[in-house]
Scaffold this active site. Structure first.
Site, PDB file in Angstrom:
ATOM      1  N   GLU A 106       0.830  -1.213   0.000  1.00  0.00           N
ATOM      2  CA  GLU A 106       0.000   0.000   0.000  1.00  0.00           C
ATOM      3  C   GLU A 106       0.858   1.253   0.000  1.00  0.00           C
ATOM      4  O   GLU A 106       2.080   1.199   0.198  1.00  0.00           O
ATOM      5  CB  GLU A 106      -0.926  -0.014   1.229  1.00  0.00           C
ATOM      6  CG  GLU A 106      -1.941  -1.130   1.173  1.00  0.00           C
ATOM      7  CD  GLU A 106      -2.923  -1.105   2.338  1.00  0.00           C
ATOM      8  OE1 GLU A 106      -2.648  -0.448   3.363  1.00  0.00           O
ATOM      9  OE2 GLU A 106      -3.973  -1.758   2.211  1.00  0.00           O
ATOM     10  N   GLU A 141      -1.497  -9.938  -6.414  1.00  0.00           N
ATOM     11  CA  GLU A 141      -1.516 -10.669  -7.675  1.00  0.00           C
ATOM     12  C   GLU A 141      -0.621  -9.997  -8.716  1.00  0.00           C
ATOM     13  O   GLU A 141       0.158 -10.643  -9.406  1.00  0.00           O
ATOM     14  CB  GLU A 141      -2.948 -10.754  -8.236  1.00  0.00           C
ATOM     15  CG  GLU A 141      -3.936 -11.451  -7.317  1.00  0.00           C
ATOM     16  CD  GLU A 141      -4.691 -10.477  -6.429  1.00  0.00           C
ATOM     17  OE1 GLU A 141      -4.052  -9.599  -5.812  1.00  0.00           O
ATOM     18  OE2 GLU A 141      -5.928 -10.601  -6.358  1.00  0.00           O
TER      19      GLU A 141
END
Ligand SMILES: [Zn+2]
Length: 138
Positions: free
Chosen positions: A53, A64
């Protein structure tokens, strides 16, 4: 155990285990939503990633995509399966499904796994049936 026509295969739990271990490296101070992913080629090469993040939320990159980008940068392709692990059964976002579409066949198996042991298996084409496509010019 499975949905959308996906089936489990030998080695799937190993891939889930690698995704779970990588999940521990997630950087998620804002959402606390930790995700790990591990993608395997038909040759058996596994690459993993976790979400990272950013205070500027839009710069956050999902597990992913981190796994796929690292694999592609290492020269890998020919993916056959990806495992994604979170606290609850994860649902890959549209951006990640589009990135997977760039490098994977529609039949790519997507194993969705919860930390508590729940599993679902789907095909990429079931999760993103009509992806954006451009003709490649190389
Ligand atoms: Zn995503």
């Amino acid at each position: 155990m499975s949905s959308n026509g996906g089936t489990t295969s030998p080695g799937d739990e190993d891939l889930v285990r690698i995704a779970s271990l990588t999940r521990q490296r997630a950087y998620a101070p804002y959402s606390q939503y930790r995700v790990g992913a591990a993608i395997r080629t038909r040759r058996g090469k596994v690459t993993a990633g976790a979400n990272v993040e950013n205070a500027s939320y839009g710069l956050t990159v999902c597990a992913e995509r981190n796994a796929v980008f690292q694999a592609v940068n290492a020269g890998e392709k020919g993916f056959e399966v990806i495992a994604v692990v979170a606290d609850d059964l994860p649902r890959p976002c549209g951006a990640c499904l589009q990135v997977l579409t760039e490098f994977c066949e529609p039949e790519l198996r997507v194993i969705l796994a919860s930390a508590a042991g729940a599993r679902e298996v789907a095909r990429l084409a079931d999760l993103l049936p009509r992806p954006f496509k451009l003709e490649q010019r190389d």
